[in-house]
Design an enzyme around this catalytic site. Structure first.
Site, PDB file in Angstrom:
ATOM      1  N   LEU A 103      41.481  49.973  46.859  1.00  0.00           N
ATOM      2  CA  LEU A 103      40.334  49.493  46.078  1.00  0.00           C
ATOM      3  C   LEU A 103      39.867  48.121  46.565  1.00  0.00           C
ATOM      4  O   LEU A 103      38.723  47.743  46.339  1.00  0.00           O
ATOM      5  CB  LEU A 103      40.692  49.421  44.588  1.00  0.00           C
ATOM      6  CG  LEU A 103      40.994  50.763  43.905  1.00  0.00           C
ATOM      7  CD1 LEU A 103      41.392  50.537  42.458  1.00  0.00           C
ATOM      8  CD2 LEU A 103      39.803  51.706  43.998  1.00  0.00           C
ATOM      9  N   HIS A 144      52.566  51.376  48.940  1.00  0.00           N
ATOM     10  CA  HIS A 144      51.287  50.672  49.112  1.00  0.00           C
ATOM     11  C   HIS A 144      51.186  49.507  48.112  1.00  0.00           C
ATOM     12  O   HIS A 144      50.829  48.386  48.473  1.00  0.00           O
ATOM     13  CB  HIS A 144      50.143  51.681  48.929  1.00  0.00           C
ATOM     14  CG  HIS A 144      48.773  51.096  49.014  1.00  0.00           C
ATOM     15  ND1 HIS A 144      47.883  51.412  50.024  1.00  0.00           N
ATOM     16  CD2 HIS A 144      48.114  50.212  48.218  1.00  0.00           C
ATOM     17  CE1 HIS A 144      46.757  50.736  49.847  1.00  0.00           C
ATOM     18  NE2 HIS A 144      46.866  50.007  48.753  1.00  0.00           N
ATOM     19  N   GLU A 145      51.504  49.795  46.838  1.00  0.00           N
ATOM     20  CA  GLU A 145      51.364  48.761  45.798  1.00  0.00           C
ATOM     21  C   GLU A 145      52.429  47.671  45.956  1.00  0.00           C
ATOM     22  O   GLU A 145      52.145  46.491  45.766  1.00  0.00           O
ATOM     23  CB  GLU A 145      51.438  49.381  44.399  1.00  0.00           C
ATOM     24  CG  GLU A 145      50.398  50.460  44.101  1.00  0.00           C
ATOM     25  CD  GLU A 145      48.972  50.073  44.447  1.00  0.00           C
ATOM     26  OE1 GLU A 145      48.625  48.878  44.399  1.00  0.00           O
ATOM     27  OE2 GLU A 145      48.184  50.976  44.799  1.00  0.00           O
ATOM     28  N   HIS A 148      51.326  45.224  48.392  1.00  0.00           N
ATOM     29  CA  HIS A 148      50.363  44.252  47.840  1.00  0.00           C
ATOM     30  C   HIS A 148      51.098  43.048  47.245  1.00  0.00           C
ATOM     31  O   HIS A 148      50.624  41.915  47.337  1.00  0.00           O
ATOM     32  CB  HIS A 148      49.520  44.884  46.726  1.00  0.00           C
ATOM     33  CG  HIS A 148      48.280  45.577  47.197  1.00  0.00           C
ATOM     34  ND1 HIS A 148      47.255  44.913  47.842  1.00  0.00           N
ATOM     35  CD2 HIS A 148      47.881  46.869  47.098  1.00  0.00           C
ATOM     36  CE1 HIS A 148      46.273  45.784  48.115  1.00  0.00           C
ATOM     37  NE2 HIS A 148      46.631  46.972  47.688  1.00  0.00           N
TER      38      HIS A 148
HETATM   39 NI    NI Z   1      45.567  48.741  47.732  1.00  0.00          NI
END
Ligand code: NI
Length: 190
Positions: A103, A144-145, A148
């Site tokens: 996003l 993925h998170e 982050h």
């Molecule tokens: Ni992402």
């Protein structure tokens, strides 16, 4: 409680996305607040923001919050929502190459190699330990998170060819960011 408000997404190449985040302490979880944030409200707003953006995961830095927290719902029916604080991944097994998006990097999709299965452990909103084994999509989301939370974007994990394909769109995002920063500066001078 009124409807939780959608939060602004931090997008590439905002440097906030490259900063590591800090764990939420047991004291903060039991108090329900961390810094300026009411944690239950933050989770609700991240949930609303993720659904509004049709994402399957959202990490705190993507809404400019420097805490180790991500939310996710890997289901199509919006029935699989969870939030996890201070996640730790282990028992990583296998490998899987599939397409990913983010996003915070709208318009870029590329294949990323990830572990196929893993265990994700952390704390829930009440400070209770949670742990689950997962594979495929959910394992991919967790990786993925969790990246982050360490200031890592998926575009740093893609191959040369994919990087070449993504370069144009990344360049556009960089240009948009520069323009937005310049407009902010101008506004601040007035
Ligand atoms: Ni992402």
């Amino acid at each position: 409680m009124s409807e939780p408000q959608v939060m602004d997404l931090v997008t590439y190449p905002d440097p906030f996305l490259n900063l590591p985040t800090r764990p939420v302490t047991a004291e903060e979880l039991s108090a329900g607040t961390a810094g300026e944030w009411n944690l239950a409200e933050l989770v609700e707003r991240m949930k609303t923001t993720m659904y509004a953006s049709e994402g399957v995961g959202l990490a705190a830095p993507q809404v400019r919050v420097g805490l180790r927290l991500f939310v996710s719902d890997p289901s199509k029916e919006k029935t699989g929502f969870f939030a996890i604080f201070n996640p730790v991944l282990d028992n990583m097994v296998g490998s899987d190459l599939d397409e990913e998006g983010c996003l915070s990097i709208p318009g870029v999709r590329a294949k990323v190699k990830r572990y196929k299965s893993l265990r994700c452990s952390g704390l829930d909103l009440k400070g209770q330990p949670i742990s689950f084994d997962c594979r495929d999509l959910l394992a991919r989301i967790c990786q993925h998170e969790n990246d982050h939370l360490d200031g890592i974007l998926f575009t740093s994990k893609i191959g040369m060819t994919a990087r070449y394909s993504a370069a144009k769109r990344l360049g556009e995002l960089e240009e948009e960011y520069r323009e937005a920063q310049a407009a902010l500066k101008k506004k601040a001078k007035k």
